[in-house]
Design an enzyme around this catalytic site. Structure first.
Site, PDB file in Angstrom:
ATOM      1  CD  GLU A 169      14.235 -28.613  -5.945  1.00  0.00           C
ATOM      2  OE1 GLU A 169      14.724 -29.553  -6.734  1.00  0.00           O
ATOM      3  OE2 GLU A 169      14.239 -27.438  -5.671  1.00  0.00           O
ATOM      4  CD  GLU A 207      -1.400  -2.447   2.003  1.00  0.00           C
ATOM      5  OE1 GLU A 207      -2.076  -3.008   2.645  1.00  0.00           O
ATOM      6  OE2 GLU A 207      -0.091  -2.590   1.835  1.00  0.00           O
ATOM      7  NE  ARG A 263      16.016 -25.786  -7.168  1.00  0.00           N
ATOM      8  CZ  ARG A 263      17.051 -26.141  -7.531  1.00  0.00           C
ATOM      9  NH1 ARG A 263      18.221 -25.387  -7.856  1.00  0.00           N
ATOM     10  NH2 ARG A 263      17.139 -27.443  -7.802  1.00  0.00           N
ATOM     11  CD1 TRP A 285      20.410 -32.497 -17.536  1.00  0.00           C
ATOM     12  CD2 TRP A 285      19.278 -32.297 -15.703  1.00  0.00           C
ATOM     13  NE1 TRP A 285      21.176 -31.542 -16.830  1.00  0.00           N
ATOM     14  CE2 TRP A 285      20.447 -31.638 -15.529  1.00  0.00           C
ATOM     15  CE3 TRP A 285      18.673 -32.364 -14.583  1.00  0.00           C
ATOM     16  CZ2 TRP A 285      20.925 -30.796 -14.536  1.00  0.00           C
ATOM     17  CZ3 TRP A 285      18.795 -31.611 -13.180  1.00  0.00           C
ATOM     18  CH2 TRP A 285      20.132 -30.727 -13.438  1.00  0.00           C
ATOM     19  CB  ALA A 345      18.325 -42.136 -10.047  1.00  0.00           C
TER      20      ALA A 345
END
Length: 368
Positions: free
Chosen positions: A300, A56, A188, A174, A166
């Site tokens: 994560e 404000e 993040r 990736w 994985a």
């Protein structure tokens, strides 16, 4: 356009401004404010980094004398108490604002309707509830901390179709594509802290900062759950601790020499109670993080920590990025063992949204 539609349109603009503060204003809420006079914007603002100035005040400063007689669209009830700055209600009254449209009331005991009451007592017309659902969503983290004392916890999982993070040999970079990874960096940037377990630090030497999207200054606090402080002191997190805050949550029986060594590295050490089995009390840990002001926490990994948070009923949202790849039973699971004997005992979440992100899909789930 009807009056209600016009109010909703300006509030939507204010909500967009509020989102600019996510991850940068804790322990304050992320608030947006738009001042409108005769159908034109005369001032706008959002909560500044670190919580000051308030939205404000920023909007009123931008508007100057043009604020007199204007309507203020504010995503959260203006504060009515004196903290590090005077009340925003006083600033709105002094500026001659004629009408205030509020998204939601602020449940903080220092406000909790007092802001609306003060404005109305000064003769200002006040309406509450414009786009309330959207306003609540923007400040879900702040509201969670007020209600429970802990931050909102979002569990992020980037997995194969069969829920693996994985290969059996540990290769994970990736699984998802570049667009999904950019979104994670934005997540993040909009979080106060990012949380991982000690195993993730030992195995991956993660950075946990914000890269490649032009928001490096918005890197969150990096937090590691490591009861005995058994994480390397020569990795990226340790070397960057003076520049990007690093908090280590450990138990009271961690070796004093390790505590001292990490303090010398620049890390913040947080002593957390532990369970009879030696594991940290994650509920108590979240309260510690809430006491330090965190409102939005992004987890994560890894799978063991994800399972522990789910078992402790501490996960508020799950965001999954799923890639079109299958890794098989010998690959690493996204979530560790939960030992659920009946489906009715499994943690359940409701689907909020799903979208295609490049070659991957993103789904957002919220606890029931």
């Amino acid at each position: 356009m009807t009056a209600l539609e016009e109010d909703a349109a300006w509030m939507r603009t204010a909500l967009g401004l509020a989102r600019r503060g996510l991850g940068r204003v804790w322990p304050n809420p992320a608030v947006g404010c738009v001042l409108v006079s005769e159908g034109r914007v005369v001032g706008r603002g959002w909560t500044g980094d670190g919580g000051r100035p308030h939205a404000e005040v920023a909007a009123l400063t931008a508007a100057g004398a043009r604020a007199r007689g204007a309507t203020a669209y504010v995503t959260l009830e203006p504060c009515a108490h004196t903290g590090r700055t005077p009340p925003c209600t006083e600033a709105l009254i002094a500026a001659g604002i004629a009408r205030v449209v509020v998204g939601i009331e602020d449940p903080d005991p220092r406000v909790d309707g007092k802001g609306v009451e003060a404005l109305r007592a000064a003769g200002i017309a006040v309406e509450v509830g414009c786009l309330a659902t959207e306003a609540l969503d923007v400040n879900r983290g702040f509201l969670t901390r007020i209600a429970t004392g802990r931050p909102l916890v979002t569990l992020k999982l980037a997995t194969s179709i069969d829920g693996r993070i994985a290969t059996g040999a540990g290769e994970s970079r990736w699984i998802t594509g570049p667009r999904a990874r950019s979104e994670v960096h934005l997540m993040r940037a909009q979080s106060d802290g990012v949380l991982v377990g000690a195993g993730t630090v030992r195995n991956d030497d993660p950075k946990l900062d914000v890269r490649d999207i032009g928001l490096a200054a918005a890197s969150p606090v990096r937090i590691v759950v490591t009861g005995g402080l058994m994480v390397p002191r020569d990795g990226y997190l340790a070397e960057t601790a003076p520049a990007i805050p690093l908090w280590l949550c450990h138990h009271a029986e961690a070796e004093p020499a390790r505590i001292k060594a990490w303090e010398e590295k620049g890390a913040v050490l947080i002593d957390v109670p532990f369970e009879p089995d030696g594991q940290l009390d994650l509920s108590a840990m979240m309260q510690r993080l809430g006491e330090r002001g965190l409102t939005r926490l992004l987890c994560e990994g890894g799978g063991r920590l994800a399972a522990a948070l789910l078992e402790a009923d501490l996960v508020d949202e799950i965001v999954t990025y799923t890639a079109g790849i299958v890794l098989g039973d010998d690959a690493v699971a996204a979530v560790g063992a939960l030992e659920i004997e009946a489906l009715q005992l499994a943690p359940r979440f409701r689907l909020i949204e799903t979208a295609r992100i490049g070659p991957d899909t993103r789904s957002r789930w919220r606890r029931r």
